[in-house]
Design a protein around this motif. Structure first.
Motif, PDB file in Angstrom:
ATOM      1  N   ILE A   1       0.831  -1.202   0.000  1.00 22.62           N
ATOM      2  CA  ILE A   1       0.000   0.000   0.000  1.00 22.62           C
ATOM      3  C   ILE A   1       0.868   1.256   0.000  1.00 22.62           C
ATOM      4  O   ILE A   1       0.510   2.280  -0.606  1.00 22.62           O
TER       5      ILE A   1
ATOM      6  N   HIS B   1      -4.140   6.585  -5.265  1.00 27.46           N
ATOM      7  CA  HIS B   1      -5.317   7.001  -4.502  1.00 27.46           C
ATOM      8  C   HIS B   1      -5.871   8.334  -5.012  1.00 27.46           C
ATOM      9  O   HIS B   1      -6.991   8.376  -5.527  1.00 27.46           O
TER      10      HIS B   1
ATOM     11  N   HIS C   1      -5.358  -4.327  -1.023  1.00 31.94           N
ATOM     12  CA  HIS C   1      -5.018  -2.953  -0.640  1.00 31.94           C
ATOM     13  C   HIS C   1      -5.792  -1.934  -1.457  1.00 31.94           C
ATOM     14  O   HIS C   1      -5.886  -0.767  -1.069  1.00 31.94           O
TER      15      HIS C   1
ATOM     16  N   ILE D   1      -7.341   2.286  -0.906  1.00 31.57           N
ATOM     17  CA  ILE D   1      -6.895   3.199  -1.959  1.00 31.57           C
ATOM     18  C   ILE D   1      -8.110   3.792  -2.671  1.00 31.57           C
ATOM     19  O   ILE D   1      -8.212   5.002  -2.904  1.00 31.57           O
TER      20      ILE D   1
ATOM     21  N   TYR E   1       3.098   7.461   3.270  1.00 33.26           N
ATOM     22  CA  TYR E   1       2.234   6.487   3.948  1.00 33.26           C
ATOM     23  C   TYR E   1       2.812   6.181   5.320  1.00 33.26           C
ATOM     24  O   TYR E   1       3.995   5.881   5.468  1.00 33.26           O
TER      25      TYR E   1
ATOM     26  N   ASN F   1      -6.707  -7.358   3.271  1.00 37.39           N
ATOM     27  CA  ASN F   1      -7.346  -6.154   3.799  1.00 37.39           C
ATOM     28  C   ASN F   1      -8.394  -6.544   4.833  1.00 37.39           C
ATOM     29  O   ASN F   1      -9.205  -7.439   4.592  1.00 37.39           O
TER      30      ASN F   1
END
Length: 554
Positions: free
Chosen positions: A97, A106, A135, A139, A168, A274
């Motif tokens: 991610i 994103h 992931h 996003i 991140y 996730n």
């Protein structure tokens, strides 16, 4: 992941293709590169090639596997019994991610809204989701959530710069200590599902834009996100306001954790890297987004964008399925020749490639309609084309993954190959943000409430009039049905909603293939999907189809 020296005797291994690693997933995907350029994102070619090499590398693919074999773990309490409410992810997930955020999968189209930005972001999203799909959920939610924050400056001014960040940090920290953020969603409740107006979570006004929430959410996606969009029945001064949308941070401005009680993690069919959780609010602080009592209106554009990402995510999965099946067929002999050279297998592979390309073109055309400078035609088109595409493309995903798995035989059915993971993953795209009936009814709603969307769809389909007799005939039938829907009673319209949606989707896909794919590809797709003798299974292509020419582009 690589193979070392094999011992002799009974353990000699031959007639097996090598690991599909250290490849450039963007350059190898000829149809994607061509479509990105045609839809205005060609300026991003260099970075997309960089991403293609990244996600095709052995390290990234190893992380994709590890993130699913070591799923998230919920820690409700710490060792002393204090509420912790955290989810621990494997480090592989954070690397995946983190790479996606660094490349703007994103919010890059929001942060730098130049022409073609939405298309470039869509291609970036697909490349990452092709290899590791889990992931893509946070996003996508972060991308879509911007649409709901924009008109609420009391939240947007502080949070949008954080959402646009390319850094991140997985830790839950106050905004002053963490300049980046990701957004999750907690909408669904046990008794309501897609019927969000049946939600029972309540929010009582405290002061300003702040409310105190109480309730339970049955599905909360990515519970370690920095903030969440939540729907609740709000009250102010003893008066019911109706269903409102609220912004719920995990950490409050003064540094204390907001009340966000993780009850348990969902044991899901797929999307295992996730986490999805059941959560409880009990005195939780949320800030109003939009107008009180207009929660559905506040999230409607967000929902459209997450549905777009469902299409993109399914298309990404189809590309992975085609790539893995082709890799196997090009490296495996059976009955004296390579699998890819055998007509029966070549027909199946070519048909899978046709489906993949049509889904990708549909996703990028939709992304183009979401550009910041989108034309009035595209704005109207996306209102209808988004649920149409979401319904059809996402429903095709599981069968497509299964057929590709079958191309690998027994290997494909094992967890050591990525198609088993993909087969489990594809169904969620058809369920998330509205399953089949909900989406088909949204198609009817768009047609009856927004005449411009029907006109835009008709114009889009009629742009290829005269290109192919089968497409012309199908388009005439589809447009006629589209125009007549307003005259049908509600029951008849609902009963026929799925059929109408399917017809619209196939007409749109065939039109896109005619406009943007080579003639041999468009001809084969139209014959296989619109012809009178079209097959119910993959591999039933029109006579004379040049499967080798179709596969050469992949």
């Amino acid at each position: 992941m690589g193979r070392g020296r094999q011992p002799g005797g009974t353990h000699i291994v031959d007639n097996q293709p090598p690991w599909r690693v250290d490849v450039d997933e963007y350059t190898l995907n000829g149809p994607l590169g061509a479509a990105v350029a045609r839809f205005g994102g060609g300026w991003a070619d260099a970075e997309l090639r960089e991403i293609g090499r990244l996600v095709g590398g052995e390290d990234f693919q190893r992380d994709a596997t590890l993130a699913h074999t070591h799923p998230p773990v919920a820690h409700t309490f710490d060792r002393w019994g204090f509420r912790l409410d955290e989810v621990e992810y494997d480090s592989s997930y954070h690397r995946v991610i983190g790479a996606a955020v660094a490349h703007g999968a994103h919010t890059s189209a929001w942060a730098d809204p130049r022409p073609g930005a939405a298309v470039a972001r869509a291609a970036t999203f697909m490349l990452f989701a092709q290899v590791e799909p889990g992931h893509a959920c946070p996003i996508s939610m972060t991308h879509a959530g911007v649409a709901s924050l924009q008109e609420s400056p009391w939240v947007a001014d502080d949070w949008l710069p954080r959402l646009y960040s390319r850094s991140y940090d997985p830790r839950l920290l106050p905004a002053s200590e963490k300049p980046s953020a990701l957004i999750g969603m907690a909408m669904t409740e046990k008794q309501g599902g897609s019927d969000v107006r049946a939600n029972r979570t309540t929010g009582v006004h405290i002061s300003g834009h702040s409310y105190q929430l109480s309730g339970h959410k049955w599905f909360c996606s990515a519970p370690m996100s920095d903030a969440f969009l939540v729907l609740a029945q709000t009250r102010r001064d003893g008066r019911d306001e109706g269903l409102s949308c609220l912004f719920v941070p995990r950490v409050l401005p003064h540094g204390d954790r907001n009340v966000f009680r993780i009850q348990r993690l969902k044991d899901k069919l797929g999307n295992r890297s996730n986490a999805s959780a059941e959560i409880e609010f009990d005195g939780t602080v949320g800030m109003l987004l939009g107008e009180p009592g207009r929660g559905v209106r506040t999230i409607i554009e967000m929902v459209q964008r997450t549905r777009l990402d469902c299409v993109l995510g399914t298309a990404a999965g189809m590309r992975q399925s085609v790539a893995e099946a082709l890799w196997h067929a090009r490296g495996r002999h059976a009955f004296g020749e390579l699998l890819v050279d055998q007509p029966a297998m070549a027909a199946v592979l070519a048909d899978l490639a046709l489906e993949s390309e049509a889904a990708m073109l549909t996703g990028l055309r939709l992304a183009q309609a979401f550009e910041a400078d989108a034309s009035p035609h595209d704005v109207a088109l996306r209102r209808l084309a988004t649920p149409v595409a979401k319904y059809w493309v996402c429903k095709r995903g599981p069968h497509h993954a299964y057929e590709a798995m079958e191309c690998l035989g027994g290997n494909g059915y094992t967890e050591w190959f990525p198609l088993a993971r993909r087969f489990r993953e594809q169904p969620v795209m058809a369920i998330w943000e509205g399953s089949g009936n909900v989406i088909a009814l949204d198609v009817l709603r768009a047609l009856t409430r927004d005449a411009d969307s029907a006109d835009a769809m008709a114009a889009e389909l009629e742009s290829t009039a005269g290109a192919h007799p089968l497409l012309d005939a199908h388009t005439r039938r589809t447009v006629a049905l589209l125009r007549s829907i307003g005259d049908a009673d509600a029951g008849s319209a609902q009963a026929g909603a799925r059929r109408l949606t399917e017809m619209l989707a196939l007409a749109l896909q065939a039109s896109l293939m005619v406009r943007y794919a080579p003639d041999v590809v468009a001809e084969a797709f139209i014959g296989a999907r619109l012809g009178d003798d079209r097959g119910a299974q993959y591999g039933v292509l029109p006579g004379g189809t040049d499967s080798a020419a179709i596969l050469a582009r992949h």
